[in-house]
Design an enzyme around this catalytic site. Structure first.
Site, PDB file in Angstrom:
ATOM      1  CB  SER A 149      95.791 -26.007 -54.787  1.00 12.32           C
ATOM      2  OG  SER A 149      96.377 -26.816 -55.776  1.00 12.32           O
ATOM      3  CG  ASP A 226     103.403 -24.060 -55.988  1.00 12.23           C
ATOM      4  OD1 ASP A 226     103.467 -25.255 -56.336  1.00 12.23           O
ATOM      5  OD2 ASP A 226     102.352 -23.512 -55.600  1.00 12.23           O
ATOM      6  CG  HIS A 258     101.049 -26.124 -53.957  1.00 16.13           C
ATOM      7  ND1 HIS A 258     100.587 -25.182 -54.855  1.00 16.13           N
ATOM      8  CD2 HIS A 258     100.033 -27.018 -53.825  1.00 16.13           C
ATOM      9  CE1 HIS A 258      99.368 -25.490 -55.252  1.00 16.13           C
ATOM     10  NE2 HIS A 258      98.993 -26.593 -54.638  1.00 16.13           N
TER      11      HIS A 258
END
Length: 280
Positions: A149, A226, A258
């Protein structure tokens, strides 16, 4: 620079350790995790750096990703720093989860009141590797970088901004084009100021478009389920478009969300990707 041992646990035949030190770049105490594979007892080992995402500390990766088995098998030291300076007493540092504490975005801030402490880019690319190479049995010529991320963004920019420094790079659900997404715009506005031209130095999609270094094999995993993909925070298609033009190979795979459940599922593939270049 002195290291203080915080914890040490036998794991996968090696040791998962956490240390604390006084950072010269960040002007505060910082913790980092280091996994020492069994090979490190007798030989020098390559190092993979892992950069975590928003709200994380050094703990999330070492307790959830399952990286130690693969790192032990391939003889790789894995270093996972924290995601921001801590306890700097800057007004507003704890007001939101996506800016300030736990959200350093791997940039060197240029704006008050952040510019003194929020220098995560310099910490990750300069101070930390010197510290690791001075204190652990590393092969300083063989390092790679990965992340998730915000940390995937960090890994991509570190590799793209320093051609040849990292032998491989990979990322899980990275923020690929921060200039164009709400998370990136908030962070860059605060840390780098309103001049968007200064943001380009920390945007993987922009950096990939002008990359001219040695061939870089980028492995990116992105889950199709996600929630931040559908919220247009990650924007992998923008990076794919640039990478296909520049012949930078990128692999995308479907499914998953995610979370660290996603990372755990494919961590071994990433370790193998890094091992191919680190152990060459």
């Amino acid at each position: 620079m002195a290291l203080t041992l915080v914890s040490s646990n036998k794991c996968a035949g090696g040791f998962q350790k956490v240390f604390e030190h006084e950072s010269t770049e960040l002007k505060c105490k910082m913790k980092f995790a280091v996994y020492l594979p069994p090979k490190a007892e007798t030989d020098k080992c390559p190092v993979m750096y892992w950069l975590s995402g928003l709200t994380c500390t050094e703990q999330n990766f070492i307790t959830k990703a399952g990286s130690q088995l693969g790192a032990a098998e391939h003889g790789i030291i894995v270093v996972a720093p924290d995601t921001s300076p801590r306890g700097c007493n800057i007004e507003g540092e704890d007001e939101s989860w996506d800016f300030g504490t736990g959200a350093g975005f791997y940039v060197n801030a240029t704006q008050d009141p952040w510019k003194t402490n929020y220098r995560m880019y310099a910490y990750v690319t300069e101070e930390l590797p010197k510290l690791i190479n001075a204190n652990f049995p590393t092969d300083p010529e063989k390092m790679s970088i990965s992340g998730h991320s915000m940390g995937g963004h960090g890994a991509l920019i570190c590799a793209l901004k320093n051609p040849g420094k990292y032998k491989a790079v990979s990322a899980f659900a990275p923020i690929c084009n921060p200039m164009q997404c709400p998370w990136g715009q908030k962070a860059f506005s605060g840390y780098l100021g309103p001049d968007r031209s200064t943001w380009e130095a920390y945007d993987a999609t922009v950096l990939a478009a002008s990359y001219s270094g040695p061939q870089l094999d980028i492995l990116i995993d992105q889950g199709r389920d996600d929630q931040f993909l559908s919220a247009s925070q990650l924007l992998p298609d923008n990076l794919i478009a640039v990478c296909s033009e520049k012949k930078i190979p990128v692999v995308f795979r479907n499914g998953y969300d995610h979370s660290y459940f996603f990372i755990y599922s494919f961590m071994n593939d990433h370790i193998k990707h890094h091992a191919k270049y680190l152990n060459a």
